[in-house]
Each structure stands twice: as structure tokens, then as C-alpha cells.
Design an enzyme around this catalytic site. Sequence first.
Site, short mmCIF file in Angstrom:
data_model
loop_
_atom_site.label_atom_id
_atom_site.label_comp_id
_atom_site.label_asym_id
_atom_site.label_seq_id
_atom_site.Cartn_x
_atom_site.Cartn_y
_atom_site.Cartn_z
N ASP A 218 -123.32 60.56 -20.43
CA ASP A 218 -124.09 59.73 -21.66
C ASP A 218 -123.11 58.40 -21.80
O ASP A 218 -121.84 58.53 -21.35
CB ASP A 218 -124.06 60.17 -22.71
C1 BGC Z 1 -127.92 57.80 -25.57
C2 BGC Z 1 -128.77 57.96 -24.16
C3 BGC Z 1 -129.04 56.54 -23.43
C4 BGC Z 1 -127.76 55.86 -23.22
C5 BGC Z 1 -128.15 54.73 -22.56
C6 BGC Z 1 -126.64 56.58 -25.41
O1 BGC Z 1 -126.58 56.40 -26.51
O2 BGC Z 1 -127.60 58.74 -25.87
O3 BGC Z 1 -130.08 58.81 -24.01
O4 BGC Z 1 -129.67 57.12 -22.08
O5 BGC Z 1 -127.10 55.62 -24.52
O6 BGC Z 1 -128.76 53.67 -23.43
#
Ligand code: BGC
Length: 719
Positions: A218
Site C-alpha cells: 500500500d
Molecule cells: C490506500 C489504497 C490506495 C493507495 C493509492 C492508499 O492510501 O490505502 O487503497 O490504493 O493509497 O492511492
Amino acid sequence: MTLNTSEQAAITSGSDFWHTEGVESAGIPAVTVTDGPHGVRLQAGEDLLAGVPATCFPPAVASASTWDPELLRRMGEALGDECRAQDVAVLLGPGVNLKRSPLGGRNFEYFSEDPLLSGYLATEWVRGLQSKGVGASLKHFAVNSQETDRMRVSADVDERTLREMYLRAFHKVVTRAQPWTVMCAYNKINGVYASEHRWLLTDVLRGEWGFEGLVVSDWGAVVDRVKSVAAGLDLTMPGPDAAGDQQLINAITSAELDPALLATSAERVQQMIRKAGERPAGTYDADAHHALAREIAGRAIVLLKNDGDLLPLSGEQSIAVLGEFARIPRYQGGGSSQITPTRLDDALTAITATGADVRFAAGYPLEGEDEALLAEAVAVAREQDVAIVFAGTVHETEGADRESIDLPAAQLALIERVAAVNPNTIVVLSNGAVLATKPWDERVLALVEGWLLGQAGGSAIADVLFGRVNPSGRLAETIPVKLADHPSFLDFPGEHGHVRYGEGLHVGYRGFDARGQEVAYPFGFGLSYTTFGYGAARATASAEGVEVRVPVTNTGARDGREVVQVYLSRPGSKVQRAPRELKAFASVPIGVGETTEVTLTVEREDLAYWDVRLGKWIVEDGEYVIEVGASSRDIRATVTVHVAGDPARVPLTAESSVGEWLADPRGAEVLGSVFGESGQQPAPEMLMMLGSLPLSRMAMFPGMPIRPEDLGKLVEAAN
Ligand code: BGC
């Protein structure tokens, strides 16, 4: 071409927020990855959250309420086309974490409190997307069910609960659809960051499940690149991460990190890039996608109450449309999944377009209270035949858990006051996670759960209100009477860096059922404008699982769609089990007067429990009760089936208790002959008392026919 160590390090972190690193000398291009999951959010300019317009499909809270994997597949295909049109290689979704608490800030992005429903829906979404040559990113692996302290908190969960509840949807999707990528979560699991969790990312995901793709972090989940690569994490996002790249190089030079691990991760990144290179460019039809978004939204709406068949509206009644959300729709949550829609339907316009006599009043401000707005709306409500109050949550966003499940005071006041002057009051809710409906729902005739329905939600609501769509949505999460009733209540969101998953297996309806607790609306519930009758169910066990057949008849006056649900219980199980667990479901269209024989399959893997002593899945031998119903609390047919179990003998040891020895046929024989030979057969009461005594301890008691020096031989004889 083989990359050298520094190229391998570079390619295993991104080049910026949304791109992988290319290696020009090796002819490796950079590719784009972006959010996800209910639309393509390609960043348009400097603002991280502002995206290029794309179809905002219903978020998972809504699409899950369709209980229709086929619709999810079509959504995935449409998203694939939009990705191709925008040159996106991987779309960051779907999210299959469980809605453990109604307060979860990202519940709107997740499907359900049930892992099987989440798993089957997400599988089709992934298949649809990937059929277009675009990769999915199954997230957030794992146990990411809260936003409070989300980057650090340790989700402390026992292994059986982890396997049966929190990993189960991931397992389904990985084994059935092979997503190109899996995204590790921010949080820790039992004290170890998901991004450093070798057991999770390698032993389970690849070793047990056969995952062939790439593990991406993530965004910002990696704390230590070296530990992450060692655990099986391949791609760190976002980038660039020059310092981390250098740490990897140093770790290889100092022999701290096996170079083969980095080489493997770099190869996986290249594999993904190669696959992405195969997809042709494309275009998409924005009108067709809007129509699909409307179809899914219409299917997602859950009719919770419809006394006196107030709905559907005839079009002849005069209507008061009340509430700001009728005009300014709440259609998605905030954060990384926020889409800039290609267009946006509001319910007020869609209701007005039917030609009905419509009067509108805003009723409440989005923040605070306003007595004048309220009074104006009540006056309008008094004059019209029917009053439709649009209510809902004002903010729901990634990054923050919800503080309550209650409607804002100004909206509650509007519902109460309107219901007092207009007996034909309907409430339409817009919310990303459950709202308390008691006691105010008792004062209105109809209640429509509209979730967050995406860009076409306004039209879809009108479709249901006027009967162009016969509602068939079902709750994918229980609506409790009050928050304190919820199984997670005492252990959410934890403190000091830890959250204890104290309810264990009893997540959502499992917990409500185990305690026989009243709920406002049960899991699986939803009304239709028609009615369905169920015949007798039949069940046949085979090596693949259990096949269930049930005839369902449309007994009402409209064509409709029934969501047939199969729950399973195992009375007399040797392990703790929820009273009933969803094991199969089907969304079936049935015309007026028609009977459809519905066939559902419970997979054998879904009969198993995780045995912590043996470290494996075990199907218990014996009778299983299959309940077929229209909701978890509306069981229409029950049938019992015998299932042949898996061998599950736990070897006996000197530390096994006398009771355990006697419960085991070979152990009982061995102990029996020892007692028999000594002529000291203990009385049954004596045996009950001795039952919990480990054999080794009994051997220390004077006068017993077993001596410590006999233990080894006995254990050998018994195993
Ligand atoms: C989120 C993810 C997301 C990623 C990219 C993170 O803060 O938890 O779900 O895909 O950011 O935006």
C-alpha cells in the site's frame, strides 16, 4: 536481459506516485497503476485527488448489495475498457477486507461482513477486469478493517479467525482469479507489519494458495525495504525511493539479504510490465457505462420497509421531495477511491422527469441545523400526497473511522416532523456504512437503503421508487438496533497500537445470531415488490461439496428477482461455530407465476474449519444442516446432509488428558488394557474426575496402574 543489482533495486520501487520504474537500457517501460476500485482515478494535475473524468460506478457497499457476481464481472469489464482508454496497466482494487465494525471508515469500499460473499463478488470483478488485459490489485492484505491508527495498529487476531474470516475472501479471489497483484495492508498483524509478514506474503499467499503475481505495498506501507523484500514484497509504492534502493544493494553486499530474493521480485515486476504491454489501447462508450452504472445501482438498492405497499409510486400522487441529498447526491466516499464522474444524476431531477407533481425543499443544511429550512420542508410535506425524505451521512472517508451510526440531528428532526404531518412518508438513505434506523423507521411507511450508488444513483433511486426496477438488493451487513449491540463494540478500535479481535469468528451476523440478539434488519434481508415462495430443499453431498436444489416461485404480481441464500450449521460440532454461516447464494430472475429450480453449490473447502492443533483445514464427519432462506433470519427450507469427513487424528502424547486418551479408539484400547490388567477398572464418576488429568500427571499419583516409566511405551502403542 538480466538486470544488475542496482537496476533490480530500482525497479522494485516506483518512479513516482503512479508509475513503476522503467529501465531504458533493458527496454523496460514504466507502466501506470491507479485507483480503483469503483472507477479509474487517473490523476489529472498536481492535485492528488483530482482525476480525469471516468465513470463512477457504485462503490463496493452498493455493488455488494446486488449479491450478483455476474454484475460485478460486467463492472470489471467496463473498468478494464476505461483503463485501456487511459493507458492504465493495473487498477488498485478490489478491497475485500471485512466490515468488522459499522464504524469502519472504509466500509464503503469493502463488500461485506461475510467473507464468502466478498470473495465471490470480488472474484468476478477481477475476472472481468483482467479479461481486458488489465491487472487487478487485491487489497488490503490483510486484516485492514479500521482507519484508526491504520498505518501502525496491530490487528491481534487468533489464527482460526484469521484463516476462516479475514483471509478467506483473499483466498477465494487468489485461487479462482489469480489477480496480477496483491496489495499488502498498512497495519500489523499480531505485531508484524503486513509489509514484512513473511508467513502472510510468502508461506500462505504463494506457498499454500499458489499466488503467481506480484505483491505491491500500500502507498507508504513499507517501513524497511530489506525486511519487506525478505518477506516477499516485490514492489514498493510510491517512489522513487533511492535510499531504500541503496539499502537493498548494501544488504546484498553484506550478505544480509539473499540476492535471489531481490532478483525474484525484480523478475515479478518485469513480468507484470510484460503482461501489461500485451493489452491493446482502447476506447469506451461513456453513455453505455453510465447506463451500466445505473443498472448496478438499481440492483443495489435495498428496500427495507414498505408498509401498505406504498411503493412503487404510481406517478399520479403529488410528491414532496425533501432533503438536500435529493439535489446534491451523496454517491461515493472520500479518499483514494474518489472518482471525478463523467456526469452526475440527482434524484430530484430524475423524480421530476417522471412528470409527477413535485415540490422540493432542502429541509436541512449539510452542517448544523436550520429551523427555517425545517419548517419550510414540513409545510411542503403537509400539502403533498407523499413525502420522500432524503437523508444520509455527510462525510465518510478513508483515513478516519466514523464516530457514530446515527443520522445528524437536523435530518432526524426532519424525518420525525415530516412523518408527523404526512402519513405517506418514505425515507431514502445515502450512506457508506450502516446507519441506525431505530426508532424513527417505525414512524415512516417505507424505507429505502440507497447506500452510495455512484454517478447514476439519482436515476436508479427514481427507477426503484416508480417501479421501473423491482428492488432485489440484499443487506451485505447487519443493521443493528444500536451500536453497542454489535459484536465488535467492546474491541474497536483498540488502543496503544493494538486492536484485539475479541469477537473472534463471530463477526457481524454470526455474533448477533450466536447471542440471539434482536437486529433492526438482518444480514441478507431486502424486500421486493413481488413475493416468493420456496419449496422443499434437497441436498446431495459429493467429493466437491454439497449441491443444494430448491424450487422458488414468484407468487406475486410482478416479475422480480430473488436472492436465494444457503446457510450452513453443524450442530454438535467439536469446535466453536457460528449458528449459521453463508455458504452459497444466487440472484435469480423469476417471472410472475413461474417456478425456477435453483441449484447452489457449497464448496467442500467452505465446509472446513481451521484446526489449530493440526495446522490444517478439516471437514468434520457427520450431519450438516443446510438452511435455505431469503435472509439470515428468514429461513424457508431446511435439509440435513451427511458429509464424509477428513482424517483428523491428533496424535496422543503423555500430555494428552485421560479424557482425550479415552475419546480416541486406539488410546482407549491401550488405557483399557492397562486398567484391565491391573484389575483396577475405575468407576465412571472417577473417570469423569480424572478426565482432564494429563496422563503424565496421573502417572505420578500413587496407586495408579500407570507409572512414569510406562508412558513412552503407551504413547507408542497408541499412535
Ligand atoms: C490506500 C489504497 C490506495 C493507495 C493509492 C492508499 O492510501 O490505502 O487503497 O490504493 O493509497 O492511492
